[in-house]
Design a protein around this motif. Sequence first.
Motif, mmCIF file in Angstrom:
data_model
loop_
_atom_site.group_PDB
_atom_site.id
_atom_site.type_symbol
_atom_site.label_atom_id
_atom_site.label_comp_id
_atom_site.label_asym_id
_atom_site.label_seq_id
_atom_site.Cartn_x
_atom_site.Cartn_y
_atom_site.Cartn_z
ATOM 1 N N ILE A 150 0.825 -1.194 0.000
ATOM 2 C CA ILE A 150 0.000 0.000 0.000
ATOM 3 C C ILE A 150 0.873 1.264 0.000
ATOM 4 O O ILE A 150 1.970 1.277 0.577
ATOM 5 C CB ILE A 150 -0.965 -0.017 1.217
ATOM 6 C CG1 ILE A 150 -2.024 1.074 1.092
ATOM 7 C CG2 ILE A 150 -0.196 0.115 2.524
ATOM 8 C CD1 ILE A 150 -3.128 0.965 2.128
ATOM 9 N N ALA A 151 0.412 2.304 -0.658
ATOM 10 C CA ALA A 151 1.169 3.552 -0.716
ATOM 11 C C ALA A 151 1.317 4.153 0.688
ATOM 12 O O ALA A 151 0.489 3.902 1.563
ATOM 13 C CB ALA A 151 0.459 4.541 -1.645
ATOM 14 N N PRO A 152 2.364 4.921 0.927
ATOM 15 C CA PRO A 152 2.611 5.451 2.279
ATOM 16 C C PRO A 152 1.538 6.440 2.721
ATOM 17 O O PRO A 152 0.806 7.005 1.901
ATOM 18 C CB PRO A 152 3.975 6.137 2.141
ATOM 19 C CG PRO A 152 4.129 6.414 0.694
ATOM 20 C CD PRO A 152 3.425 5.306 -0.028
ATOM 21 N N ALA A 153 1.446 6.627 4.026
ATOM 22 C CA ALA A 153 0.494 7.578 4.591
ATOM 23 C C ALA A 153 0.681 8.950 3.945
ATOM 24 O O ALA A 153 1.818 9.408 3.748
ATOM 25 C CB ALA A 153 0.675 7.666 6.097
ATOM 26 N N GLY A 154 -0.403 9.576 3.620
ATOM 27 C CA GLY A 154 -0.349 10.894 2.994
ATOM 28 C C GLY A 154 -0.357 10.860 1.484
ATOM 29 O O GLY A 154 -0.481 11.904 0.833
ATOM 30 N N ALA A 155 -0.232 9.648 0.893
ATOM 31 C CA ALA A 155 -0.234 9.540 -0.564
ATOM 32 C C ALA A 155 -1.596 9.935 -1.128
ATOM 33 O O ALA A 155 -2.634 9.645 -0.542
ATOM 34 C CB ALA A 155 0.104 8.110 -0.973
ATOM 35 N N LYS A 156 -1.578 10.593 -2.277
ATOM 36 C CA LYS A 156 -2.812 11.004 -2.938
ATOM 37 C C LYS A 156 -2.802 10.487 -4.374
ATOM 38 O O LYS A 156 -1.826 10.697 -5.107
ATOM 39 C CB LYS A 156 -2.927 12.540 -2.954
ATOM 40 C CG LYS A 156 -3.070 13.183 -1.582
ATOM 41 C CD LYS A 156 -4.454 12.913 -1.002
ATOM 42 C CE LYS A 156 -4.640 13.631 0.318
ATOM 43 N NZ LYS A 156 -5.965 13.340 0.919
ATOM 44 N N PRO A 157 -3.869 9.828 -4.792
ATOM 45 C CA PRO A 157 -3.908 9.353 -6.173
ATOM 46 C C PRO A 157 -4.291 10.469 -7.132
ATOM 47 O O PRO A 157 -4.816 11.521 -6.720
ATOM 48 C CB PRO A 157 -5.033 8.299 -6.131
ATOM 49 C CG PRO A 157 -5.968 8.823 -5.075
ATOM 50 C CD PRO A 157 -5.083 9.470 -4.036
ATOM 51 N N GLU A 158 -3.989 10.272 -8.398
ATOM 52 C CA GLU A 158 -4.500 11.169 -9.433
ATOM 53 C C GLU A 158 -6.022 11.041 -9.459
ATOM 54 O O GLU A 158 -6.561 9.932 -9.449
ATOM 55 C CB GLU A 158 -3.917 10.775 -10.787
ATOM 56 C CG GLU A 158 -4.508 11.525 -11.968
ATOM 57 C CD GLU A 158 -4.129 10.891 -13.296
ATOM 58 O OE1 GLU A 158 -4.880 11.077 -14.278
ATOM 59 O OE2 GLU A 158 -3.087 10.181 -13.343
ATOM 60 N N GLU A 159 -6.727 12.142 -9.471
ATOM 61 C CA GLU A 159 -8.192 12.079 -9.475
ATOM 62 C C GLU A 159 -8.692 11.684 -10.862
ATOM 63 O O GLU A 159 -8.359 12.336 -11.856
ATOM 64 C CB GLU A 159 -8.796 13.425 -9.071
ATOM 65 C CG GLU A 159 -10.303 13.356 -8.916
ATOM 66 C CD GLU A 159 -10.899 14.605 -8.309
ATOM 67 O OE1 GLU A 159 -11.421 14.538 -7.174
ATOM 68 O OE2 GLU A 159 -10.811 15.668 -8.970
ATOM 69 N N ARG A 160 -9.446 10.622 -10.916
ATOM 70 C CA ARG A 160 -10.023 10.141 -12.170
ATOM 71 C C ARG A 160 -11.516 9.932 -11.950
ATOM 72 O O ARG A 160 -11.957 8.848 -11.570
ATOM 73 C CB ARG A 160 -9.374 8.824 -12.599
ATOM 74 C CG ARG A 160 -7.884 8.913 -12.880
ATOM 75 C CD ARG A 160 -7.307 7.531 -13.107
ATOM 76 N NE ARG A 160 -5.872 7.554 -13.355
ATOM 77 C CZ ARG A 160 -5.104 6.452 -13.393
ATOM 78 N NH1 ARG A 160 -5.649 5.259 -13.168
ATOM 79 N NH2 ARG A 160 -3.815 6.549 -13.630
ATOM 80 N N LEU A 161 -12.296 10.964 -12.165
ATOM 81 C CA LEU A 161 -13.730 10.872 -11.931
ATOM 82 C C LEU A 161 -14.399 10.190 -13.119
ATOM 83 O O LEU A 161 -14.161 10.563 -14.273
ATOM 84 C CB LEU A 161 -14.323 12.259 -11.708
ATOM 85 C CG LEU A 161 -13.847 12.992 -10.450
ATOM 86 C CD1 LEU A 161 -14.533 14.341 -10.339
ATOM 87 C CD2 LEU A 161 -14.098 12.148 -9.209
ATOM 88 N N PRO A 162 -15.253 9.216 -12.864
ATOM 89 C CA PRO A 162 -15.872 8.464 -13.952
ATOM 90 C C PRO A 162 -17.038 9.212 -14.585
ATOM 91 O O PRO A 162 -17.690 10.051 -13.957
ATOM 92 C CB PRO A 162 -16.386 7.206 -13.238
ATOM 93 C CG PRO A 162 -16.725 7.691 -11.864
ATOM 94 C CD PRO A 162 -15.668 8.721 -11.534
ATOM 95 N N ALA A 163 -17.306 8.887 -15.834
ATOM 96 C CA ALA A 163 -18.548 9.311 -16.474
ATOM 97 C C ALA A 163 -19.649 8.346 -16.031
ATOM 98 O O ALA A 163 -19.363 7.201 -15.639
ATOM 99 C CB ALA A 163 -18.394 9.278 -17.989
ATOM 100 N N PRO A 164 -20.896 8.762 -16.080
ATOM 101 C CA PRO A 164 -21.972 7.881 -15.620
ATOM 102 C C PRO A 164 -21.984 6.511 -16.291
ATOM 103 O O PRO A 164 -22.267 5.500 -15.644
ATOM 104 C CB PRO A 164 -23.239 8.670 -15.961
ATOM 105 C CG PRO A 164 -22.813 10.102 -15.952
ATOM 106 C CD PRO A 164 -21.404 10.089 -16.473
#
Length: 526
Positions: A150-164
């Motif tokens: 798992i990524a370290p504490a505080g890691a943030k993923p690239e935001e990939r918001l889905p289409a409906p």
Amino acid sequence: MQIEDIVESPFIPLSVILRAHAARRGEAIALADETTRLSWADLDVMLDRVAAALQREGVQANEPVAIAASNSVRTALAFLGALRAGAVAAPLTSTAAPPTVLAMLADSTSRVLLLDKTMAEGLAGLPFPDRVKRIALDDSDAGIPFSEWIAPAGAKPEERLPAPEDPFNIIYSSGTTGVPKGIVQSHQMRHEYARRTIVGGYDDDTVTINSTPLYSNTTLVSFLPTLTAAGKVVLMKKFDARTFLALSERERVTNAMLVPVQYRRIMELPDFDSFDLSSYRLKGCTSAPFPAWLKADVLKRWPGGLVEGYGLTEGGATTTLIAHKFPDKLHTVGQPSPGHVMKIIDEQGNELPQGEVGEIVGRSPIMMNGYHGQPAKTREMEWFDKDGVRYIRHGDIGKFDEDGFLILMDRAKDMIISGGFNIFPTDLEAELTRQPAVKEAAVVGIPSDQWGETPLAVIVLADPSADPEAIRLEANRALGKTQRIARIEVVDELPRSPIGKVLKRELRDHFGGNPIAQNPVLTPDA
């Protein structure tokens, strides 16, 4: 974000909803299992870490991520984390035969598999694909330990918001007729179902217990609405009736979704009435036939309402029976839900009038995109009306009564054709289970030299000293001549899928190998 915002919105991605709940709910518990309790704030942090790790592995938007593990907080994190990464959750039927699990893994095209030790032991010795990275959710030697991966504490993923219309998950069918098909459901479908469900009483105070596996749509139809409504989910690794009641009492559970065999095992406990279940608001049931007598017993002895839902993982139309509101309709599965259209058609695909028996088809805002990578199989499930409107074939035979309540007759594939007559196994099963000596019954068609097919009954005895032949004769006295049971076999228990469906194909394969030379349905003593 308030419940009203979710209900009124035509679409909000689940990851956005969960992040908003985390900001508002903070230290309130979101997920719990036998050993772990996770707050809403920590859930949000952990989903970011899982999503960042998946993106680090090169997982792209709308790429499936496979999960094969027993229920746990970490299994839930894998499912929800895949969604936050912009990927598609692909929970595999971990209780299936290991070669079938590998077939599902191949079908999903996943490059990452999050699994546990039990699953890994089942796959040992089989040709596991080199391209798939294995992550051990339980930190065992099943793969790279989750706590290291798992990524370290505080890691943030690239935001990939889905289409409906983007795929949300792939749910694999039961696999009783070969390799399971991957049912692709969209983000829109899941949001639509969740927002319609939470209107029925899901909120911050909801505590839902999930005792069926997360790979099952039976589980997801309560798991996802509970989280969408900012409630708490309690996950059971394995169902046990007494443990279920003890957890319900301890966690002050308000909601549950169970399958009929679970209700039966719970209600049979001699000390059922000693448990405090007063916190219950609503209980649901789906996935298999729910006998009217069992519904009545649940209504009488278990606090809170009871709702039965009938529908398919593939979507189509859903019916709802609010059992506590319509106690005189317990022999039905209710009426089509708002916005759902259900029709009855004949073998030629023509619509039939109310009251006539035929195949069920339906449509609604809750319909699958299709079967993953199998367009021909998708087309087989579709029916189009005269205006070209798409419906899903339910594969069941039924009719609507005079009040518009659906009465299920049987699965189309389970109907027996004997001497040109249609026989519905459920009619025969109901007659058998009226006898006190019969605990459970399943009827299948097996080959007959005289009639083509003939009914065979497989029963579980409530009274081990009972005479199976006497049971057969008693049932046949009440049945029509064309319905009469040719033979009875006694077993200790009926074969079932993990969500309680009787596996009739196994019964046909096991008991139907030798054709019956003469069907005794018309003999004087039968």
